[in-house]
Design a protein around this motif. Sequence first.
Motif, PDB file in Angstrom:
ATOM      1  N   ILE A 414       7.433  32.058  31.233  1.00 26.28           N
ATOM      2  CA  ILE A 414       8.204  31.291  30.271  1.00 26.28           C
ATOM      3  C   ILE A 414       8.800  30.085  30.995  1.00 26.28           C
ATOM      4  CG2 ILE A 414      10.244  32.758  30.630  1.00 26.28           C
ATOM      5  CD1 ILE A 414      10.985  32.172  27.682  1.00 26.28           C
ATOM      6  N   LYS A 432       8.037  42.014  22.696  1.00 27.35           N
ATOM      7  CA  LYS A 432       8.052  40.877  21.776  1.00 27.35           C
ATOM      8  C   LYS A 432       8.666  39.638  22.446  1.00 27.35           C
ATOM      9  CE  LYS A 432       8.090  43.598  17.523  1.00 27.35           C
ATOM     10  NZ  LYS A 432       8.747  43.805  16.217  1.00 27.35           N
ATOM     11  N   LEU A 433       8.447  38.487  21.776  1.00 28.20           N
ATOM     12  CA  LEU A 433       8.877  37.202  22.315  1.00 28.20           C
ATOM     13  C   LEU A 433      10.383  37.168  22.505  1.00 28.20           C
ATOM     14  CD1 LEU A 433       8.419  34.238  23.083  1.00 28.20           C
ATOM     15  CD2 LEU A 433       8.483  33.680  20.639  1.00 28.20           C
ATOM     16  N   SER A 434      11.156  37.666  21.547  1.00 33.93           N
ATOM     17  CA  SER A 434      12.614  37.611  21.637  1.00 33.93           C
ATOM     18  C   SER A 434      13.131  38.411  22.833  1.00 33.93           C
ATOM     19  CB  SER A 434      13.245  38.135  20.343  1.00 33.93           C
ATOM     20  OG  SER A 434      12.834  39.479  20.100  1.00 33.93           O
ATOM     21  N   ILE A 453       3.039  29.102  22.448  1.00 33.07           N
ATOM     22  CA  ILE A 453       2.472  30.174  23.266  1.00 33.07           C
ATOM     23  C   ILE A 453       0.991  29.889  23.455  1.00 33.07           C
ATOM     24  CG2 ILE A 453       1.994  32.643  23.432  1.00 33.07           C
ATOM     25  CD1 ILE A 453       4.455  33.181  21.780  1.00 33.07           C
ATOM     26  N   ARG A 455      -2.426  31.420  24.777  1.00 38.73           N
ATOM     27  CA  ARG A 455      -2.989  32.757  25.005  1.00 38.73           C
ATOM     28  C   ARG A 455      -4.478  32.620  25.277  1.00 38.73           C
ATOM     29  NH1 ARG A 455      -1.297  37.105  20.741  1.00 38.73           N
ATOM     30  NH2 ARG A 455       0.591  36.883  22.029  1.00 38.73           N
ATOM     31  N   ILE A 470       5.501  28.538  17.380  1.00 41.54           N
ATOM     32  CA  ILE A 470       6.496  29.545  17.024  1.00 41.54           C
ATOM     33  C   ILE A 470       7.782  28.860  16.584  1.00 41.54           C
ATOM     34  CG2 ILE A 470       7.839  31.519  17.858  1.00 41.54           C
ATOM     35  CD1 ILE A 470       4.872  32.068  17.643  1.00 41.54           C
ATOM     36  N   ALA A 475      12.235  33.569  15.147  1.00 41.12           N
ATOM     37  CA  ALA A 475      11.839  34.602  16.104  1.00 41.12           C
ATOM     38  C   ALA A 475      13.047  35.347  16.646  1.00 41.12           C
ATOM     39  CB  ALA A 475      11.053  33.978  17.247  1.00 41.12           C
ATOM     40  N   ASP A 483       8.326  36.413  15.807  1.00 40.85           N
ATOM     41  CA  ASP A 483       8.661  37.274  16.943  1.00 40.85           C
ATOM     42  C   ASP A 483       7.481  38.205  17.201  1.00 40.85           C
ATOM     43  OD1 ASP A 483      10.051  38.397  19.000  1.00 40.85           O
ATOM     44  OD2 ASP A 483      11.313  39.667  17.737  1.00 40.85           O
ATOM     45  N   LEU A 486       3.615  40.137  22.686  1.00 42.92           N
ATOM     46  CA  LEU A 486       2.995  39.316  23.721  1.00 42.92           C
ATOM     47  C   LEU A 486       1.864  40.061  24.405  1.00 42.92           C
ATOM     48  CD1 LEU A 486       6.231  37.802  25.339  1.00 42.92           C
ATOM     49  CD2 LEU A 486       4.706  36.728  23.666  1.00 42.92           C
ATOM     50  N   ASP A 490       0.281  35.510  28.850  1.00 44.59           N
ATOM     51  CA  ASP A 490       0.727  34.509  27.883  1.00 44.59           C
ATOM     52  C   ASP A 490       1.620  33.477  28.573  1.00 44.59           C
ATOM     53  OD1 ASP A 490      -0.645  35.565  25.831  1.00 44.59           O
ATOM     54  OD2 ASP A 490       1.071  36.390  24.754  1.00 44.59           O
ATOM     55  N   ILE A 492       4.529  30.805  27.739  1.00 43.75           N
ATOM     56  CA  ILE A 492       5.498  30.455  26.692  1.00 43.75           C
ATOM     57  C   ILE A 492       6.199  29.161  27.115  1.00 43.75           C
ATOM     58  CG2 ILE A 492       7.493  31.247  25.372  1.00 43.75           C
ATOM     59  CD1 ILE A 492       6.751  34.115  26.391  1.00 43.75           C
TER      60      ILE A 492
END
Length: 753
Positions: A414, A432-434, A453, A455, A470, A475, A483, A486, A490, A492
């Motif tokens: 990230i 998850k993203l959050s 994101i 991928r 996103i 999210a 959200d 992942l 990935d 971010i």
Amino acid sequence: MYHRMWKFAFIWSLVFITLMCLSPLTFEAQAQEGSVSAPGGSIQAPGSAPAQGSPGLPSNLQNIQNILQNVAPAQEAPAAQPGQISAPQEETPAEAPTYAPVEVGEQMTPEAFSALSDAQLDQLFLNTPASQVMRMLPRFGTEFFRQAPSTYAPVMAVPVGPDYVVGPGDEIRISIWGMIEDQWSVTVDRDGNLSLPGAGVIGAAGMTFSQLQQAIKKEYSRYYTNFDLNVTMGRLRTILVYVVGNARRPGAYTVSSLATLVNALLASGGPSQTGSMRNIQVRRNGKVVTNFDMYDMLLKGDTLNDIRLMPGDVIFIGEVGQLVGIVGNVKRPGLYELKERVRLGDLIDMAGGLTGQSFKGRVQIMRVEDRRYLTLVEGDLDTLGKDFMQRFAVQDGDIVRLFPVARSTSTVRITGPVATPGEYAIEPGITKLSEVINRAGGLSYMASNQAEITRVTVTQLGPVTQHLLINLEKAMRGDPKNDIPLEMNDYIFVRAVPEWDLYATVTISGEVKYPGVYTIKKGETLSDLIERAGGYTDRAFLPGAIFTRESVRESQRRSIDEMVQRLERELYTASAAGTASSLTSEDAKLVEMETQQKRRMLDVLRQTRATGRVVIRLEDPPTLLKKTPYDLLLEEGDHLHIPREAQTINVAGNVLNPSSFIFEPYSTYNNYIEKAGGYGRNADRSRVYLLKADGSAVRVGHLKKPPYIERGDTIIVPEKIQVVSDLRRTSDIVDIVYKTAISAAVVIDALDD
């Protein structure tokens, strides 16, 4: 007709040869006169006295003139031999960082060997002969003897035990009180006798300390009653022992009478490369009194056989036994000496056991057979089992390698405006993203509500890359469409708000009401900055305003570097051609002297600092500057300096007295040159130019009606450049050096004011 053509060609050939012969002679005559033409002042030739700075000029202009005077080749510079040309040096591009190859050679320390990466270990074992690998492995126990011997020397002042054997040279301290009170310090003589004051002589050598105490008390009891006695040891004697065999420093050593076998080994540096650590003997009177194994002390702390030495003891270090190496993920990798049959499991225990990162799925044992490496066992420890570990015996020359666990982690990266960007471990398809954003410390205040994101999905036709947009606001609220779970690897990217920049700063100095460093916002201009600084003072000299910009400075620096490299290449090419066409060695020496001169000119140009100055024109009041080309948009690092009103005119170059003069209205440059004593002998009157206060340059030497001089102007009188060889770039180089240097000097001088 043909006869005339041949005659014409023959005449021109003679003219060309004559010019080639006269060119070096002209150059040599100039060098003997002590000066070589260059703008801004005479350049001293080898052997002539250096010119002093001209009085009256500003310090920066004097420095420039002195630099140009020192451009000529130094007297001690050796002349190159004919045909020898030194090519210009080129910068070597930086190489990408790589693992340093392992140097095959002497034994490595345990710390250095433990620091080797897996790639370096692979390179070591795949590309290095077995014998060299064995020599490089750190031998277990040698680190113990690397310390200074004095660190482990026995302390002389410690109390001795009752079993200490007294000998010649020992000091005995006797304290007696009661019927008689006294203190004595007596020494056992070389015959082994001890002279007791008031009691006679007794034989002390060979007694234990406990026996000596009883003997002294008994002897005094023959003469005195009603007394108490205390006997202690004073300064202890030294003894001579011998360390022989495969010692690092064999020889005779004088040690304390309290010294043990290990103390003597430390003094001699321990076993050598061919010496054993497990077969060390102490021989006394022709008999072996102990066999000492250093591994007992190093691995178990057992000092049972570390006996106290006696005078004349011989310590013999035998030949090294079988050696087995163990490397990789064990706690103490190195080379171990075998005293008896050792099984694989015992060897691993001897090396401290497996580390926490050791991979049980692979063990490799390499054995030298038929003078080549042969993989004897390649398998995993769990499958082979404990029985195999206890049954399989290693032998001399084996190398056992344990491997680290394979990295198999699922991570995502990230970046952007989060508290702690970086890599984070996830559970693919579940995390998850959050969750990752929260682990990264959350979003920063400048983060937008959008993220991207990237991928990469593996397919049989190749990787497929997707970019997923996103909505971060949704999210973070748990919206399942944003959200999303992942996947491994990935990427971010959290976007910042559009055109985010915290703030930029510019500097305004000189004759404004509120000089200082100001922050600017997007779209602010030069006139806005002047208005925020309160406007000009009454003494502001607007034509001399100096505006510098960092981006322009960097561009000028690159241009100077490129120009120097180009001129250096041309100089090298012309020098090679001139040397190749030289008819005699004297001609070649003259060409080389001229080449060295021009190379020094290039060095001056290379050292010239780019100013980053931009020529501007200010207006008063600043509002008149708006909507003009000079109302520049401000950038980070801009600097505006408005000097005080100039009162002088500078005259530099080939005049009799370069100096500064009071400004007089309606005067031309000729008037100021006359005040400076007139033109010099080699002045180039047609190339006189003005360096204006705003930084621009105007050539005036060729004008029939010269313009009036304005406040703060600098009059430059160049010298005539005589090019006497094929190196036609001399005038260009000197002209560039002088103009650039003068411009830099004016800027620096104004900023210093």
